[in-house]
Design a protein around this motif. Structure first.
Motif, PDB file in Angstrom:
ATOM      1  N   SER A 230       0.830  -1.220   0.000  1.00  0.00           N
ATOM      2  CA  SER A 230       0.000   0.000   0.000  1.00  0.00           C
ATOM      3  C   SER A 230       0.859   1.263   0.000  1.00  0.00           C
ATOM      4  N   TYR A 231       1.981   1.252   0.749  1.00  0.00           N
ATOM      5  CA  TYR A 231       2.859   2.427   0.784  1.00  0.00           C
ATOM      6  C   TYR A 231       3.513   2.639  -0.574  1.00  0.00           C
ATOM      7  N   PHE A 232       3.926   1.543  -1.197  1.00  0.00           N
ATOM      8  CA  PHE A 232       4.500   1.647  -2.542  1.00  0.00           C
ATOM      9  C   PHE A 232       3.470   2.229  -3.512  1.00  0.00           C
ATOM     10  N   SER A 233       2.245   1.700  -3.468  1.00  0.00           N
ATOM     11  CA  SER A 233       1.208   2.132  -4.401  1.00  0.00           C
ATOM     12  C   SER A 233       0.872   3.607  -4.213  1.00  0.00           C
ATOM     13  N   THR A 234       0.751   4.037  -2.949  1.00  0.00           N
ATOM     14  CA  THR A 234       0.446   5.447  -2.658  1.00  0.00           C
ATOM     15  C   THR A 234       1.579   6.349  -3.121  1.00  0.00           C
ATOM     16  N   SER A 235       2.815   5.942  -2.836  1.00  0.00           N
ATOM     17  CA  SER A 235       3.988   6.742  -3.222  1.00  0.00           C
ATOM     18  C   SER A 235       4.110   6.825  -4.739  1.00  0.00           C
ATOM     19  N   PHE A 236       3.871   5.708  -5.404  1.00  0.00           N
ATOM     20  CA  PHE A 236       3.982   5.662  -6.863  1.00  0.00           C
ATOM     21  C   PHE A 236       2.965   6.607  -7.505  1.00  0.00           C
ATOM     22  N   LYS A 237       1.722   6.532  -7.035  1.00  0.00           N
ATOM     23  CA  LYS A 237       0.671   7.377  -7.627  1.00  0.00           C
ATOM     24  C   LYS A 237       0.947   8.852  -7.370  1.00  0.00           C
ATOM     25  N   SER A 238       1.442   9.175  -6.170  1.00  0.00           N
ATOM     26  CA  SER A 238       1.755  10.566  -5.848  1.00  0.00           C
ATOM     27  C   SER A 238       2.886  11.085  -6.718  1.00  0.00           C
ATOM     28  N   TYR A 239       3.862  10.227  -7.017  1.00  0.00           N
ATOM     29  CA  TYR A 239       5.041  10.634  -7.789  1.00  0.00           C
ATOM     30  C   TYR A 239       4.763  10.691  -9.292  1.00  0.00           C
ATOM     31  N   VAL A 240       4.046   9.693  -9.794  1.00  0.00           N
ATOM     32  CA  VAL A 240       3.838   9.566 -11.236  1.00  0.00           C
ATOM     33  C   VAL A 240       2.547  10.235 -11.705  1.00  0.00           C
ATOM     34  N   GLY A 241       1.552  10.265 -10.802  1.00  0.00           N
ATOM     35  CA  GLY A 241       0.248  10.797 -11.201  1.00  0.00           C
ATOM     36  C   GLY A 241      -0.692   9.725 -11.702  1.00  0.00           C
ATOM     37  N   LEU A 242      -0.210   8.471 -11.738  1.00  0.00           N
ATOM     38  CA  LEU A 242      -1.019   7.318 -12.137  1.00  0.00           C
ATOM     39  C   LEU A 242      -0.783   6.193 -11.137  1.00  0.00           C
ATOM     40  N   THR A 244       0.057   2.316 -10.168  1.00  0.00           N
ATOM     41  CA  THR A 244       1.044   1.436 -10.802  1.00  0.00           C
ATOM     42  C   THR A 244       0.427   0.663 -11.961  1.00  0.00           C
ATOM     43  N   ARG A 245      -0.757   0.125 -11.760  1.00  0.00           N
ATOM     44  CA  ARG A 245      -1.407  -0.670 -12.809  1.00  0.00           C
ATOM     45  C   ARG A 245      -1.795   0.203 -14.004  1.00  0.00           C
ATOM     46  N   ASP A 246      -2.225   1.438 -13.745  1.00  0.00           N
ATOM     47  CA  ASP A 246      -2.559   2.338 -14.857  1.00  0.00           C
ATOM     48  C   ASP A 246      -1.308   2.712 -15.649  1.00  0.00           C
ATOM     49  N   TYR A 247      -0.182   2.900 -14.924  1.00  0.00           N
ATOM     50  CA  TYR A 247       1.068   3.220 -15.618  1.00  0.00           C
ATOM     51  C   TYR A 247       1.511   2.033 -16.483  1.00  0.00           C
ATOM     52  N   ILE A 248       1.408   0.821 -15.927  1.00  0.00           N
ATOM     53  CA  ILE A 248       1.757  -0.380 -16.690  1.00  0.00           C
ATOM     54  C   ILE A 248       0.866  -0.494 -17.924  1.00  0.00           C
ATOM     55  N   LYS A 249      -0.429  -0.199 -17.747  1.00  0.00           N
ATOM     56  CA  LYS A 249      -1.358  -0.269 -18.866  1.00  0.00           C
ATOM     57  C   LYS A 249      -0.990   0.771 -19.945  1.00  0.00           C
TER      58      LYS A 249
END
Length: 255
Positions: A230-242, A244-249
């Protein structure tokens, strides 16, 4: 100029299968060191660093899972791919190995081409990541030598300890400066505080893994040393704006 052969450690207690795999890898232009159990493998690894490790899962004395956990206690093996060979068809067993952090597994009986392709793909991935994170000696950006040494040393330490929780005190000790000086130098060169820099370095690594073909989010969490999914997912979305799964898509859609 011929490229240098990659070194593989094979751990397999079945003599007939071990001999066949060893011969197959040798014929595919790899240097192979074949050991028959996990304890011998740990002894060998004290003085040798391979490019990839292939291990049977079920073995006497020390099984493949125990071997992997023992190997990963040493930070110098963090970037070495680990493939498990198993005849166990149970999904829970396979998922547990992936959750532990192994890079791939091969089910017995397997086709020789499958093994060779998986080995080459993991070695190519490792090489590409190492190239991307090495400092560019021909960079047009001119910075003072002392500054370059600091950023290079900082990045190298984070990369070597990517799967671990990197503490600010530990990092400052490794760079032989105080915590306050560490934070000031990082802010000066990156406009980020120490924790933010480490977190975003890990996220950049995860992004590069995705760009190079990684699609398993849990593997990304394991490889970057985040405390939780969950921390990875929250950090990823905050940093990338998407997410993780949306970025992969989005990457898949571009292909």
């Amino acid at each position: 100029m011929k490229s240098q052969k990659k070194n593989i450690i094979l751990i397999e207690d079945d003599l007939a299968l071990g001999s066949s795999i060893s011969e197959l890898l040798s014929l595919s232009n790899f240097n192979v060191n074949w050991l028959v159990d996990g304890i011998k493998a740990l002894e060998y690894l004290k003085t040798n660093t391979p490019d990839i490790i292939i291990s049977d899962l079920m073995m006497p004395n020390m099984n493949g899972e125990e071997l992997y956990i023992n190997i990963k206690k040493n930070n110098k093996f963090n970037t070495i791919p680990f493939i498990v060979i198993t005849a166990n068809m149970d999904d829970e067993v396979k998922f547990k190995q992936l959750e532990n952090g192994v890079n791939d597994y091969i089910m017995k009986p397997f086709k020789s081409k499958e093994l060779i392709l998986k080995v080459r793909n993991l070695l190519d991935l490792k090489t590409n990541i190492e190239k991307k994170f090495k400092p560019d000696p021909f960079s047009k950006v001119t910075i003072k030598l002392s500054e370059k040494d600091f950023i290079t040393s900082l990045n190298e330490y984070i990369l070597k300890n990517l799967k671990s929780k990197i503490g600010i005190e530990e990092l400052s000790n490794q760079l032989f400066i105080s915590k306050s000086t560490l934070d000031k130098k990082i802010r000066k060169h990156t406009q980020k505080n120490s924790s933010q820099y480490i977190r975003e370095f890990k996220l950049q690594y995860a992004i590069r893994l995705i760009d190079l073909g990684e699609r398993n989010v849990q593997h990304l969490v394991n490889e970057t040393g985040f405390n939780s999914f969950s921390y990875f997912s929250t950090s990823f979305k905050s940093y990338v704006g998407l997410s993780t799964r949306d970025y992969i898509k989005s990457i898949k859609d571009k292909i």
